[in-house]
Design a protein around this motif. Structure first.
Motif, PDB file in Angstrom:
ATOM      1  N   TRP A   1     -10.752   2.031  -6.170  1.00 37.51           N
ATOM      2  CA  TRP A   1      -9.965   1.473  -7.280  1.00 37.51           C
ATOM      3  C   TRP A   1      -9.442   2.579  -8.170  1.00 37.51           C
ATOM      4  O   TRP A   1      -9.855   3.719  -8.047  1.00 37.51           O
ATOM      5  CB  TRP A   1     -10.795   0.483  -8.111  1.00 37.51           C
ATOM      6  CG  TRP A   1     -12.052   1.046  -8.684  1.00 37.51           C
ATOM      7  CD1 TRP A   1     -12.173   1.820  -9.811  1.00 37.51           C
ATOM      8  CD2 TRP A   1     -13.369   0.901  -8.179  1.00 37.51           C
ATOM      9  NE1 TRP A   1     -13.471   2.139 -10.048  1.00 37.51           N
ATOM     10  CE2 TRP A   1     -14.249   1.586  -9.045  1.00 37.51           C
ATOM     11  CE3 TRP A   1     -13.910   0.222  -7.070  1.00 37.51           C
ATOM     12  CZ2 TRP A   1     -15.633   1.635  -8.829  1.00 37.51           C
ATOM     13  CZ3 TRP A   1     -15.266   0.280  -6.883  1.00 37.51           C
ATOM     14  CH2 TRP A   1     -16.114   0.975  -7.743  1.00 37.51           C
TER      15      TRP A   1
ATOM     16  N   GLY B   1      -3.675  -0.710 -13.765  1.00 35.00           N
ATOM     17  CA  GLY B   1      -4.119   0.610 -13.329  1.00 35.00           C
ATOM     18  C   GLY B   1      -4.698   0.590 -11.936  1.00 35.00           C
ATOM     19  O   GLY B   1      -4.440   1.504 -11.128  1.00 35.00           O
ATOM     20  N   THR B   2      -5.471  -0.465 -11.619  1.00 29.62           N
ATOM     21  CA  THR B   2      -6.033  -0.588 -10.276  1.00 29.62           C
ATOM     22  C   THR B   2      -4.921  -0.752  -9.249  1.00 29.62           C
ATOM     23  O   THR B   2      -4.932  -0.104  -8.189  1.00 29.62           O
ATOM     24  CB  THR B   2      -6.994  -1.785 -10.208  1.00 29.62           C
ATOM     25  OG1 THR B   2      -8.086  -1.555 -11.102  1.00 29.62           O
ATOM     26  CG2 THR B   2      -7.529  -1.979  -8.802  1.00 29.62           C
TER      27      THR B   2
ATOM     28  N   TYR C   1      -2.978   5.574  -3.481  1.00 29.23           N
ATOM     29  CA  TYR C   1      -3.887   5.900  -2.366  1.00 29.23           C
ATOM     30  C   TYR C   1      -3.239   5.562  -1.036  1.00 29.23           C
ATOM     31  O   TYR C   1      -3.354   6.310  -0.055  1.00 29.23           O
ATOM     32  CB  TYR C   1      -5.209   5.142  -2.489  1.00 29.23           C
ATOM     33  CG  TYR C   1      -5.972   5.393  -3.765  1.00 29.23           C
ATOM     34  CD1 TYR C   1      -5.900   6.614  -4.442  1.00 29.23           C
ATOM     35  CD2 TYR C   1      -6.793   4.397  -4.301  1.00 29.23           C
ATOM     36  CE1 TYR C   1      -6.601   6.830  -5.610  1.00 29.23           C
ATOM     37  CE2 TYR C   1      -7.504   4.610  -5.470  1.00 29.23           C
ATOM     38  CZ  TYR C   1      -7.404   5.829  -6.124  1.00 29.23           C
ATOM     39  OH  TYR C   1      -8.102   6.032  -7.286  1.00 29.23           O
TER      40      TYR C   1
ATOM     41  N   TYR D   1     -16.376   9.526  -6.517  1.00 32.85           N
ATOM     42  CA  TYR D   1     -16.200   8.272  -5.812  1.00 32.85           C
ATOM     43  C   TYR D   1     -17.183   8.123  -4.659  1.00 32.85           C
ATOM     44  O   TYR D   1     -17.562   7.015  -4.300  1.00 32.85           O
ATOM     45  CB  TYR D   1     -14.748   8.145  -5.329  1.00 32.85           C
ATOM     46  CG  TYR D   1     -13.815   7.759  -6.436  1.00 32.85           C
ATOM     47  CD1 TYR D   1     -13.027   8.720  -7.063  1.00 32.85           C
ATOM     48  CD2 TYR D   1     -13.749   6.450  -6.887  1.00 32.85           C
ATOM     49  CE1 TYR D   1     -12.182   8.378  -8.100  1.00 32.85           C
ATOM     50  CE2 TYR D   1     -12.899   6.107  -7.923  1.00 32.85           C
ATOM     51  CZ  TYR D   1     -12.122   7.070  -8.528  1.00 32.85           C
ATOM     52  OH  TYR D   1     -11.293   6.713  -9.552  1.00 32.85           O
TER      53      TYR D   1
ATOM     54  N   ASN E   1      -1.827   0.202  -9.462  1.00 38.79           N
ATOM     55  CA  ASN E   1      -1.095   1.462  -9.348  1.00 38.79           C
ATOM     56  C   ASN E   1      -1.888   2.485  -8.547  1.00 38.79           C
ATOM     57  O   ASN E   1      -1.321   3.234  -7.729  1.00 38.79           O
ATOM     58  CB  ASN E   1      -0.787   2.013 -10.744  1.00 38.79           C
ATOM     59  CG  ASN E   1       0.217   1.163 -11.499  1.00 38.79           C
ATOM     60  OD1 ASN E   1       0.994   0.418 -10.888  1.00 38.79           O
ATOM     61  ND2 ASN E   1       0.197   1.249 -12.819  1.00 38.79           N
ATOM     62  N   ASN E   2      -3.209   2.543  -8.784  1.00 34.99           N
ATOM     63  CA  ASN E   2      -4.054   3.478  -8.026  1.00 34.99           C
ATOM     64  C   ASN E   2      -4.029   3.171  -6.539  1.00 34.99           C
ATOM     65  O   ASN E   2      -3.900   4.078  -5.704  1.00 34.99           O
ATOM     66  CB  ASN E   2      -5.485   3.421  -8.539  1.00 34.99           C
ATOM     67  CG  ASN E   2      -5.644   4.067  -9.901  1.00 34.99           C
ATOM     68  OD1 ASN E   2      -4.791   4.820 -10.343  1.00 34.99           O
ATOM     69  ND2 ASN E   2      -6.741   3.761 -10.580  1.00 34.99           N
TER      70      ASN E   2
END
Length: 281
Positions: A281, A233-234, A241, A5, A236-237
């Motif tokens: 993300w 998914g984004t 975080y 990342y 949830n991520n």
């Protein structure tokens, strides 16, 4: 630190390819006697001069033709005394395009590989070689820099291929409409960030993605991201975080709507690399 990342983050904030452009002299075949090289004021150029406020990404998009897939604004002077400036790399290549300092830049790219740039320079002089067009377009003369690259003189300087710059001038003169490609995302953008980008996403984490970086004060830094139609998914991520954020000294502020996810992360600027390593993300 998650190096994957970090690499993505650093790639995202790189300035456009203008940083590495080499401008050859005499590329249009004109004689050296016609080559203009003396540093002179803008007033030496005939015709209209560009006069457009460039203090944000929104200002750049306001004169950007439709179809843009990536746009970037950087206030170079505004970040010079901060860690953000380290991400710019060597700006001397950019300055060498004009022979003076570039203090702000805006870049826009299109899917067909075309692009255009706007640069605020200081001092406002012409200290570079060019050939001036014989005819004006809508009152503006083009300064040829190579076989297919031109400047239009003013504040900011326009730089790019002539047909694209003509489209920009049409918008500036009120003869065409500016891009609305990122209008929904830009509704959620606050003013003031010295580094801003917006892009069409191709890898599926959202349809569009905006991000900015700014110092809130002498000790805290913020990153704001806005996602148009983010995937589950984004979302949830980001939730995960945010839950882990306090353990890293990160504060998350999340605004969620049906089609928009806006995330602002703040951190003490003394731990800059933790901030860089936080996934977006």
């Amino acid at each position: 630190m998650n190096t994957k990342y970090v690499a993505i983050f650093l790639a995202v904030i790189m300035v456009m390819s203008i940083m590495s452009i080499f401008i050859p002299k005499g590329s249009n075949g004109e004689t050296e006697d016609n080559l203009v090289v003396d540093a002179v004021g803008f007033e030496s150029i005939l015709g209209e001069h560009v006069d457009h406020e460039l203090n944000s990404l929104a200002d750049g998009l306001a004169v950007t033709p439709e179809g843009v897939v990536f746009a970037e604004y950087v206030d170079i002077d505004g970040i010079k005394d901060t860690p953000l400036y380290l991400m710019m790399g060597n700006t001397s290549q950019l300055d060498s395009v004009y022979g003076v300092s570039v203090t702000k830049l805006y870049s826009a790219e299109y899917a067909n590989q075309h692009s255009f740039n706007m640069h605020v320079i200081n001092p406002e002089v012409i200290a570079f070689p060019y050939y001036l067009s014989e005819e004006a377009y809508n009152g503006y003369y083009f300064a040829s820099r190579s076989s297919d690259l031109y400047n239009v003189i003013g504040n900011p300087m326009l730089f790019g291929q002539q047909d694209r710059l003509e489209d920009v001038l049409d918008i500036m003169e009120g003869d065409a409409n500016a891009s609305s490609d990122f209008s929904r995302v830009m509704e959620f953008v606050e003013p003031g960030a010295p580094i801003q980008q917006v892009m069409v996403v191709n890898d599926g984490f959202a349809d569009q993605y905006y991000f900015d970086l700014m110092f809130l004060d002498d000790s805290s830094l913020s990153r704001t991201t806005v996602y148009l139609n983010p995937t589950d998914g984004t979302r949830n991520n980001i939730t995960a975080y945010a839950a882990e954020g306090p353990d890293k000294g990160l504060d998350y502020d999340i605004e969620s709507q049906e089609d928009i996810l806006k995330v602002t992360v703040t951190l003490d600027s003394s731990d800059f690399y933790t901030f860089l390593g936080e996934p977006a993300w």
